[in-house]
Design an enzyme around this catalytic site. Structure first.
Site, short mmCIF file in Angstrom:
data_model
loop_
_atom_site.label_atom_id
_atom_site.label_comp_id
_atom_site.label_asym_id
_atom_site.label_seq_id
_atom_site.Cartn_x
_atom_site.Cartn_y
_atom_site.Cartn_z
N LYS A 82 36.16 55.55 -65.77
CA LYS A 82 35.01 56.48 -66.51
C LYS A 82 34.19 55.20 -66.39
O LYS A 82 34.34 54.23 -66.97
CB LYS A 82 35.12 56.33 -68.27
CG LYS A 82 34.89 57.84 -68.76
CD LYS A 82 35.57 58.00 -70.09
CE LYS A 82 34.93 59.09 -70.71
NZ LYS A 82 35.15 59.02 -72.07
N VAL A 83 32.83 55.67 -66.19
CA VAL A 83 31.77 54.27 -66.71
C VAL A 83 30.52 54.86 -66.93
O VAL A 83 30.15 56.09 -66.90
CB VAL A 83 31.08 53.86 -64.68
CG1 VAL A 83 30.26 53.25 -64.28
CG2 VAL A 83 32.59 54.52 -63.50
#
Ligand code: E4P
Length: 213
Positions: A82-83
């Protein structure tokens, strides 16, 4: 539409996964901090229960995002990195995509952000609808616009409706054709409930008792 649980609590994942309806889990640093457990152990335990677990990088620059994300991805094949939706994040998403690592772009609040993340190659994007509602904007309206943009373009990126607050959000996400919806535990527990199911079952069982010898 796939249903994810928005939690860092392994027991909650076990409970909902046992219903046979759970497609994945989303975590974030706040949820992990609330549980106070080891992050790697938590993610690994969840990966044994569901096929898709989002683990968020906490670095904010490209090099460290890549280092952290690669480590997470090495833990288990079910990990999705997750960015956050920043320009450094876009570079990291592009890098991960080129290296076969799945990503979830978090903190998406606009259609331009959604399009950029899709073009960078994000596996999924997470528009936060509840937080938009909280500031008087129209969270579900954003999903409607993104889904319309997706119809005219050929983005492979899945739209994950995040920051949901009540069961109606799940209904509306499904009616708009969103690919995934992530749901907090308290809201997930409300989904199977209906007072007419309870009173109907009570009546069936009491009538049945009357004919038993
Ligand atoms: C999604 O991946 C996020 O963890 C989450 O949906 C955020 O929800 P909140 O706005 O209730 O914190």
């Amino acid at each position: 539409m796939k249903l994810f649980l928005d939690t860092a609590n392994v027991e909650q994942v076990k409970e909902i996964a046992a219903w046979g309806v759970l497609d994945g889990v989303t975590t974030n640093p706040s949820l992990v901090a609330k549980e106070g457990k080891d992050f790697e152990e938590t993610v690994m335990a969840m990966c044994d229960l569901v096929p898709c677990v989002s683990a968020q990088v906490t670095a904010t620059d490209f090099d460290n995002m890549v280092m952290q994300g690669k480590e997470y991805a090495s833990w288990h094949k079910h990990v999705v990195v997750k960015v956050p939706m920043t320009t450094e994040g876009l570079k990291a998403i592009h890098h991960f995509t080129n290296h076969g690592i799945k990503t979830n772009t978090t903190l998406v609040f606009s259609v331009p952000q959604a399009i950029l993340a899709a073009k960078a190659g994000a596996t999924m994007i997470s528009p936060f609808i509840g937080r938009l509602d909280d500031i008087g904007e129209d969270g579900m309206g954003l999903i409607e616009e993104i889904m319309e943009a997706w119809q005219w373009n050929r983005f492979k990126t899945e739209v994950l409706v995040a920051s949901t607050r009540h069961p109606r959000h799940i209904v509306e996400a499904a009616m708009l054709g969103a690919h995934i919806c992530t749901v907090p535990y308290e809201v997930f527990k409300k989904l199977p409930m209906h007072p007419l199911t309870d009173s109907g079952l009570e009546k069936f069982l009491s009538d049945w008792k009357k004919v038993q010898k």
